[in-house]
Write an enzyme that holds these catalytic residues in place. Structure first.
Site, mmCIF file in Angstrom:
data_model
loop_
_atom_site.group_PDB
_atom_site.id
_atom_site.type_symbol
_atom_site.label_atom_id
_atom_site.label_comp_id
_atom_site.label_asym_id
_atom_site.label_seq_id
_atom_site.Cartn_x
_atom_site.Cartn_y
_atom_site.Cartn_z
ATOM 1 N N THR A 182 75.195 3.140 9.978
ATOM 2 C CA THR A 182 75.654 4.020 8.910
ATOM 3 C C THR A 182 76.966 4.657 9.330
ATOM 4 O OG1 THR A 182 74.448 5.926 9.804
ATOM 5 C CG2 THR A 182 73.271 4.498 8.252
ATOM 6 N N GLU A 325 71.199 1.568 4.141
ATOM 7 C CA GLU A 325 69.762 1.446 4.381
ATOM 8 C C GLU A 325 69.058 0.519 3.406
ATOM 9 O OE1 GLU A 325 70.875 5.569 5.988
ATOM 10 O OE2 GLU A 325 71.574 4.160 4.460
ATOM 11 N N LYS A 433 76.570 25.522 -3.317
ATOM 12 C CA LYS A 433 75.732 26.654 -3.706
ATOM 13 C C LYS A 433 76.572 27.918 -3.655
ATOM 14 C CE LYS A 433 71.094 28.518 -3.260
ATOM 15 N NZ LYS A 433 69.801 28.465 -2.543
ATOM 16 N N TRP A 438 74.083 26.438 -8.381
ATOM 17 C CA TRP A 438 74.563 25.142 -7.924
ATOM 18 C C TRP A 438 75.760 24.675 -8.746
ATOM 19 C CZ3 TRP A 438 72.763 23.782 -3.420
ATOM 20 C CH2 TRP A 438 71.467 24.158 -3.033
#
Length: 534
Positions: A182, A325, A433, A438
């Site tokens: 990754t 993944e 946040k 949000w």
């Protein structure tokens, strides 16, 4: 009652036999420092078969790991096919990593041999005295070889000396085929180990019309590097389809790619959005791209301006979502040029329905499974035959935190519509946040990208004494324009809640990129963070 079907192992030997038996007249073109090299899938299959003898001679036992450090060329494709079919594991190392990152991956994967392009030997020479591998083999691509590797074995010599034999199946469907790491933007990169079965299923799925739709009529340009999830698995897919493959080597600039498209009459190409922005911009003006039919795009959200340009050229846009993944395909939105981007179906945040074989679900903060009503937001989780169940390092804490009841936690916040269309709201790590509320960085980016003076943009959270976090934005101006921060803020104020407006908007010459061409938000956060205002 048992079936009466033949027992054919579902391994990459299926791809190898396909190359050898039906690929004799199907061309594979590579760009190298010595010029273009033309070969065929049949020849690649023959040479990939010879790698079993090469690895035996190098002392790599079955199950051993073999690293590559190379650009997209036919030799690299041979290694990604031949090493797994010889019962070993191939590990494509990202050539854009730092020395320490490369050495970490080589040690973590326990690689025994490193195959390196001659044109990259100068790069490897910088840490040659620290290489953990036992041997280095040079892939002759027409470039000079650094003196540090003057005595290293040469790939062509080894392949040509190997006996011309029929393939012998040595791998089982659940054996490891390759390792990919990754990007490691939030910590050390994690090793993803794919099985033969997963690779084969993933590549067969990519041939379907609702996915990448690769067919024998195509000429596919694989810009996405082999070290990035095996070029999205498209080398295997192209081999299975008996389609012509074009490999650009090291030059992925817009002009070089446009010239390749014209010369080879490419019909479909795969790349991340930053590459497409360059390729379909002014760099392509001198070239004839009329052979192009489809755009395969993933790795990051596409902007409205990019989609408008794709539609203007009459191209079908395949907008994919996925991750390393899952090798990496998860969903696909196939958008014809006539699609109204202002309609719900054309929403920039929609990434299509799950690929056949992939399952998705939404999960709330307490682990509850959420409804597919097009409104409820949760973390997207996925499972399927090409989705991992653990990372390579058994001591990695992510083996607990990233998996939930047998499902992979993707880190994406999404809604799922009743027709199973997935809409990405934001990354869990990127959502802002502010004052307990949000703010979607993705929604802000899409709003900013609609400004005619914005070619590229990225939004990140920066610290704020009063609100905890506030958004900050960086943009790259479109050619011939010079937007200022006040103009962009005024433009945004008509499209998002005013309390969402970024704390800072800066215009940069370019946005920092990760080693796989995504915007490097970690670097941007560091750059845009400053003493907050109250």
């Amino acid at each position: 009652m048992k079936s009466l079907m033949q027992d054919v192992p579902l391994t990459l030997d299926v791809v190898l036999h396909r190359c050898r038996e039906t690929g004799a007249n199907v061309e594979v073109v590579s760009v190298t420092p010595a010029g273009p090299v033309r070969t065929t899938w049949g020849e690649i299959g023959r040479r990939a078969t010879a790698l079993a003898g090469v690895l035996d001679g190098l002392g790599v036992a079955p199950g051993g790991r073999v690293a590559t450090f190379a650009w997209n060329t036919h030799r690299h494709v041979e290694l990604f096919l031949g090493v797994p079919c010889a019962g070993r594991v191939v590990h494509g190392v990202n050539v854009r990593l730092t020395d320490d990152e490369i050495l970490y991956q080589l040690r973590n994967a326990r690689d025994e041999v490193l195959f390196v392009d001659a044109s990259l030997t100068d790069r490897v020479a910088a840490f040659a005295d620290r290489l953990p591998v036992e041997q280095v083999v040079v892939l002759d691509d027409g470039a000079p070889v650094n003196p540090a590797f003057a005595d290293s074995r040469r790939y062509e010599d080894l392949v040509q000396a190997a006996p011309d034999v029929e393939p012998v199946a040595t791998a089982a469907p659940d054996d490891a085929a390759w390792i990919c790491y990754t990007s490691g933007t939030t910590g050390l990169p994690k090793g993803v180990v794919s099985s033969h079965l997963a690779c084969l299923f993933h590549s067969m799925s990519s041939m379907t019309v609702d996915s990448h739709a690769v067919s024998r009529e195509d000429v596919l340009l694989a810009v996405t590097p082999l070290f990035h999830v095996n070029a999205w698995g498209l080398t295997y897919t192209t081999a299975l389809a008996n389609a012509k493959l074009v490999l650009p080597g090291r030059d992925a600039s817009g002009g070089a790619l446009a010239a390749l498209i014209e010369a080879e009459r490419v019909t479909v190409a795969a790349a991340v959005p930053t590459v497409w922005v360059d390729l379909l911009g002014p760099a392509s003006e001198p070239y004839d791209l009329s052979s192009m039919r489809r755009v395969l795009c993933g790795g990051a959200p596409a902007t409205r301006s990019l989609l408008d340009e794709v539609a203007r050229r009459g191209l079908v846009f395949h907008k994919g979502w996925g991750m390393t993944e899952m090798l990496p395909s998860g969903t696909m939105q196939v958008q014809p040029p006539e699609l109204d981007l202002d309609s719900p179906a054309g929403a920039l945040t929609r990434v299509g329905k799950p690929s056949a074989g992939v399952r998705v679900r939404l999960v709330g903060p307490d682990g509850e499974v959420l409804p597919w009503d097009g409104r409820t937001t949760g973390e997207l989780e996925t499972s399927g035959p090409w989705v991992i169940k653990a990372y390579l390092d058994p001591d990695d804490d992510s083996n607990d935190s990233r998996f939930h009841d047998g499902w992979l936690r993707t880190g994406d916040l999404a809604v799922i519509h009743p027709d199973a269309t997935v809409e990405i709201v934001d990354r869990v790590k990127d959502v802002i946040k502010s004052g307990g509320e949000w703010i979607s960085s993705l929604a802000l980016e899409q709003a900013l990208a609609a400004h005619p003076g914005v070619a590229q943009c990225a939004v990140v959270a920066v610290p704020h004494d009063k609100w905890g976090e506030r958004p900050a934005a960086a943009v790259v101006a479109a050619d011939g324009t010079s937007p200022c921060a006040d103009d962009l803020a005024e433009f945004l104020a008509e499209r998002v809640p005013r309390w969402w407006l970024p704390e800072r908007i800066v215009v940069l010459d370019e946005l920092p990129l990760t080693t796989v061409g995504k915007y490097d938000k970690k670097a941007l956060r560091a750059r845009l963070s400053s003493p907050s205002r109250s």
